[in-house]
Write a protein that holds these residues in place. Structure first.
Motif, PDB file in Angstrom:
ATOM      1  N   PHE A   1      27.923  34.883  41.408  1.00  0.00           N
ATOM      2  CA  PHE A   1      28.362  36.070  40.671  1.00  0.00           C
ATOM      3  C   PHE A   1      29.594  36.697  41.324  1.00  0.00           C
ATOM      4  N   TYR A   2      29.558  36.812  42.663  1.00  0.00           N
ATOM      5  CA  TYR A   2      30.645  37.491  43.369  1.00  0.00           C
ATOM      6  C   TYR A   2      31.963  36.734  43.239  1.00  0.00           C
ATOM      7  N   GLY A   3      31.886  35.412  43.267  1.00  0.00           N
ATOM      8  CA  GLY A   3      33.103  34.618  43.127  1.00  0.00           C
ATOM      9  C   GLY A   3      33.748  34.803  41.771  1.00  0.00           C
ATOM     10  N   TYR A   4      32.943  34.786  40.714  1.00  0.00           N
ATOM     11  CA  TYR A   4      33.481  34.967  39.363  1.00  0.00           C
ATOM     12  C   TYR A   4      33.941  36.403  39.120  1.00  0.00           C
ATOM     13  N   PHE A   5      33.302  37.362  39.799  1.00  0.00           N
ATOM     14  CA  PHE A   5      33.748  38.754  39.676  1.00  0.00           C
ATOM     15  C   PHE A   5      35.117  38.913  40.346  1.00  0.00           C
ATOM     16  N   LEU A   6      35.275  38.310  41.530  1.00  0.00           N
ATOM     17  CA  LEU A   6      36.528  38.427  42.271  1.00  0.00           C
ATOM     18  C   LEU A   6      37.698  37.815  41.508  1.00  0.00           C
ATOM     19  N   ILE A   7      37.448  36.731  40.777  1.00  0.00           N
ATOM     20  CA  ILE A   7      38.514  36.081  39.994  1.00  0.00           C
ATOM     21  C   ILE A   7      39.165  37.061  39.028  1.00  0.00           C
ATOM     22  N   GLN A   8      38.388  37.989  38.494  1.00  0.00           N
ATOM     23  CA  GLN A   8      38.893  38.929  37.491  1.00  0.00           C
ATOM     24  C   GLN A   8      39.696  40.083  38.101  1.00  0.00           C
ATOM     25  N   MET A   9      39.609  40.252  39.412  1.00  0.00           N
ATOM     26  CA  MET A   9      40.233  41.395  40.067  1.00  0.00           C
ATOM     27  C   MET A   9      41.661  41.086  40.499  1.00  0.00           C
ATOM     28  N   SER A  10      42.506  42.095  40.471  1.00  0.00           N
ATOM     29  CA  SER A  10      43.847  41.971  41.060  1.00  0.00           C
ATOM     30  C   SER A  10      43.721  42.096  42.572  1.00  0.00           C
ATOM     31  N   ARG A  11      44.728  41.581  43.303  1.00  0.00           N
ATOM     32  CA  ARG A  11      44.668  41.601  44.767  1.00  0.00           C
ATOM     33  C   ARG A  11      45.948  42.201  45.332  1.00  0.00           C
ATOM     34  N   GLU A  12      45.786  43.004  46.381  1.00  0.00           N
ATOM     35  CA  GLU A  12      46.940  43.615  47.034  1.00  0.00           C
ATOM     36  C   GLU A  12      46.706  43.650  48.544  1.00  0.00           C
ATOM     37  N   ILE A  13      47.804  43.732  49.295  1.00  0.00           N
ATOM     38  CA  ILE A  13      47.745  43.870  50.746  1.00  0.00           C
ATOM     39  C   ILE A  13      48.193  45.276  51.116  1.00  0.00           C
ATOM     40  N   ARG A  14      47.409  45.944  51.957  1.00  0.00           N
ATOM     41  CA  ARG A  14      47.775  47.267  52.454  1.00  0.00           C
ATOM     42  C   ARG A  14      47.344  47.386  53.901  1.00  0.00           C
TER      43      ARG A  14
ATOM     44  N   THR B   1      38.445  45.669  53.538  1.00  0.00           N
ATOM     45  CA  THR B   1      38.701  45.618  52.102  1.00  0.00           C
ATOM     46  C   THR B   1      38.477  46.992  51.495  1.00  0.00           C
ATOM     47  N   ALA B   2      39.057  47.211  50.338  1.00  0.00           N
ATOM     48  CA  ALA B   2      38.846  48.453  49.589  1.00  0.00           C
ATOM     49  C   ALA B   2      39.113  48.152  48.123  1.00  0.00           C
ATOM     50  N   VAL B   3      38.615  48.995  47.240  1.00  0.00           N
ATOM     51  CA  VAL B   3      38.820  48.771  45.806  1.00  0.00           C
ATOM     52  C   VAL B   3      39.182  50.071  45.110  1.00  0.00           C
ATOM     53  N   ASN B   4      39.838  49.947  43.968  1.00  0.00           N
ATOM     54  CA  ASN B   4      39.976  51.037  43.013  1.00  0.00           C
ATOM     55  C   ASN B   4      40.224  50.437  41.637  1.00  0.00           C
ATOM     56  N   PHE B   5      40.469  51.304  40.653  1.00  0.00           N
ATOM     57  CA  PHE B   5      40.654  50.837  39.273  1.00  0.00           C
ATOM     58  C   PHE B   5      42.057  51.211  38.827  1.00  0.00           C
ATOM     59  N   LYS B   6      42.860  50.200  38.512  1.00  0.00           N
ATOM     60  CA  LYS B   6      44.247  50.425  38.134  1.00  0.00           C
ATOM     61  C   LYS B   6      44.608  49.564  36.924  1.00  0.00           C
ATOM     62  N   GLY B   7      45.196  50.212  35.911  1.00  0.00           N
ATOM     63  CA  GLY B   7      45.729  49.464  34.776  1.00  0.00           C
ATOM     64  C   GLY B   7      44.725  48.555  34.103  1.00  0.00           C
ATOM     65  N   ALA B   8      43.535  49.065  33.797  1.00  0.00           N
ATOM     66  CA  ALA B   8      42.485  48.326  33.089  1.00  0.00           C
ATOM     67  C   ALA B   8      41.908  47.179  33.915  1.00  0.00           C
ATOM     68  N   LYS B   9      42.062  47.249  35.241  1.00  0.00           N
ATOM     69  CA  LYS B   9      41.499  46.225  36.112  1.00  0.00           C
ATOM     70  C   LYS B   9      41.031  46.846  37.423  1.00  0.00           C
ATOM     71  N   TYR B  10      39.983  46.241  37.971  1.00  0.00           N
ATOM     72  CA  TYR B  10      39.624  46.583  39.339  1.00  0.00           C
ATOM     73  C   TYR B  10      40.570  45.842  40.274  1.00  0.00           C
ATOM     74  N   VAL B  11      41.014  46.539  41.309  1.00  0.00           N
ATOM     75  CA  VAL B  11      41.935  45.962  42.295  1.00  0.00           C
ATOM     76  C   VAL B  11      41.239  45.947  43.649  1.00  0.00           C
ATOM     77  N   ILE B  12      41.293  44.816  44.334  1.00  0.00           N
ATOM     78  CA  ILE B  12      40.755  44.731  45.681  1.00  0.00           C
ATOM     79  C   ILE B  12      41.918  44.637  46.669  1.00  0.00           C
ATOM     80  N   TYR B  13      41.864  45.464  47.706  1.00  0.00           N
ATOM     81  CA  TYR B  13      42.925  45.535  48.707  1.00  0.00           C
ATOM     82  C   TYR B  13      42.417  44.959  50.027  1.00  0.00           C
ATOM     83  N   PHE B  14      43.302  44.336  50.761  1.00  0.00           N
ATOM     84  CA  PHE B  14      42.964  43.745  52.048  1.00  0.00           C
ATOM     85  C   PHE B  14      43.881  44.313  53.131  1.00  0.00           C
TER      86      PHE B  14
END
Length: 490
Positions: free
Chosen positions: A71-84, A91-104
């Motif tokens: 489940f987690y792998g398929y959920f992550l595929i749908q998320m945008s990724r950013e480096i901060r 890791t951290a997450v928020n919701f931007k532009g109709a997508k969940y974004v995961i930050y590293f």
């Protein structure tokens, strides 16, 4: 023996450190030149590093998808990724532009092994599925970010193995805050207990903080010039671990929940563990209505807010103004808890609910009276703690609400909480005067029979009572049902 994955992680660690060194060199050089004061100085992340880092994340994601619970792998595929580099967690997450974004944050994330990397990604996804984005908002005004973050982290980390050494767990919080919190409880339960413990520690440390205040002010002033520059975080800080949630797109709760359901549906490609299945079910069954206990928290903030002046306490808004007197509550709030004893509310439901009532109002100057009623009032008694609750009178008659409201009017209460199955008269013969009313309908009840409720009507969820002596070592997460965890036991 070092694997290719380990070698890749080590190489990226070296490159991340070079990026930070170059950043400080460039910033130092820029300060020696004329530069607009308000112009921020940002870290430059080379495309080569970005590509290599996300290639590593792809490998972590592939490992997640190869797990039995993919489940987690398929959920992550749908998320945008950013480096901060300015987030104080791997890791951290928020919701931007109709997508969940995961930050590293590479400086923290790359210190983990593969299994820990997987766990920190799962950690963020569990926050999303648990609707913590929405639920945490209800506590922002009365609770500290540290208490809220630790409570949420306890909930999701309960279901994860291979956690980083600094992860906030139930055992860690119990040890460091001298608590005896129970496992598999709702976020709302943990946040109240943790906040109380934090408040007690702050009182104990108040004198030390006063002595150190002058030095702290100087340090703060010295750091003030860095506000416009990007922060560099190298260590985990639970108090700031969810700061990025505030940077989410402005979106209403219903729409956010719909997006979350869509992400969860798309991620269900195979086996789903029991705890995840129950979380997803709770997510879909949540109608966005505020739970009765959260609604009660709101009501308590409005009950008899008049205060009297005092010279023994400083003004909280301006503590340095000795000419301004502080304030104390001038009235002990009277809270009436009515219990329909006609057989419609189970002992388990009421005992669990009254515990929550006591926990919610304990920080207020209050007096709680329990009133047992069917077609007439059978007993009224005062309670200060759970041990004061008496076994209910064994009556199996009908139900009338009016006698309780007559009593409330005569005794000038401030708040009436009425536990019932909702079936009584259609019209009150006595109208409530000068107090607020909260109706709490049992899980087996349907709706309130009154045509006009004169207050909010909420519903209890099914409650399954467990032995409170249970410990983490008694339970195996993989086989534990979520029926008693999170929102389902309220």
């Amino acid at each position: 023996m070092e694997t290719f994955f380990d070698h890749q992680v080590k190489d990226l660690c070296d490159k991340a450190e070079i990026i930070i060194v170059d950043y400080f060199k460039a910033k130092s050089k820029a300060h020696s030149k004329s530069r607009p004061k308000n112009e921020p100085f940002r870290i430059t992340i080379p495309k080569e590093f970005r590509d290599e880092f996300f290639a590593l994340i792809d490998k972590v994601n592939l490992s997640l998808m190869e797990d039995k619970d993919n489940f987690y792998g398929y959920f992550l595929i749908q998320m945008s990724r950013e480096i901060r580099f300015d987030i104080s967690s791997p890791t951290a997450v928020n919701f931007k532009g109709a997508k969940y974004v995961i930050y590293f944050n590479p400086l923290i994330f790359l210190t983990l092994n593969l299994k820990q990397m997987e766990s920190t990604i799962k950690h963020e996804i569990l926050h999303i599925v648990s609707l913590h984005f929405i639920r945490a908002k209800e506590f922002k005004d009365g609770y500290s970010p540290l208490a809220i973050n630790m409570a949420m982290n306890i909930v999701v980390n309960t279901y994860l193995d291979y956690l980083p050494p600094y992860a906030v767990t139930l055992d860690w919080v119990n040890l460091n805050y001298s608590l005896k919190l129970l496992p598999f409880k709702p976020f709302e339960y943990y946040v109240g207990e943790i906040q109380t413990a934090i408040d007690l520690l702050e009182v104990d440390n108040e004198s030390e903080e006063d002595n150190d205040q002058d030095g702290a002010d100087e340090d703060e002033a010295a750091d003030g010039n860095n506000d416009k520059n990007e922060r560099i975080e190298t260590k985990y800080d639970p108090e700031k671990s969810h700061d990025l949630w505030e940077d989410s797109s402005d979106i209403d709760e219903k729409t956010l929940q719909e997006f979350t359901e869509k992400f969860a549906d798309n991620a269900q490609k195979g086996y789903i563990p029991n705890y995840l299945e129950s979380m997803i079910s709770s997510l879909k069954n949540n109608k966005g209505e505020l739970l009765w206990n959260l609604y009660l928290k709101r009501l308590m903030g409005t009950v008899e807010s008049q205060k009297k002046k005092t010279i023994t306490r400083r003004n909280r808004r301006q503590p340095d103004r000795f000419d301004l007197r502080g304030q104390l509550r001038s009235h002990k709030a009277k809270i009436l808890v009515a219990l329909d004893i006609s057989g419609s509310i189970s002992d388990e439901e009421f005992n669990q609910a009254i515990k929550e009532v006591l926990a919610i109002v304990k920080n207020y100057n209050h007096e709680i009276m329990i009133i047992e009623c069917d077609t007439e009032i059978r007993r009224v008694y005062k309670v200060k703690s759970v041990k004061d609750i008496k076994d209910r009178i064994n009556m199996r008659g009908g139900t009338q609400f009016t006698p309780v409201f007559e009593y409330a009017n005569q005794n000038k209460v401030n708040l009436l909480i009425y536990f019932t199955d909702g079936q009584g008269e259609e019209k009150l013969l006595t109208i409530p005067k000068g107090y607020k009313t909260l109706w709490v309908i049992s899980a087996r009840g349907d709706k309130l029979s009154l045509k006009e409720a004169y207050g909010a009507v909420k519903k209890l969820k099914n409650i399954v009572i467990k032995d409170d002596t249970v410990t983490m070592s008694d339970l195996k997460v993989a086989g534990y049902s979520m029926n008693d965890q999170e929102r389902l036991d309220i």
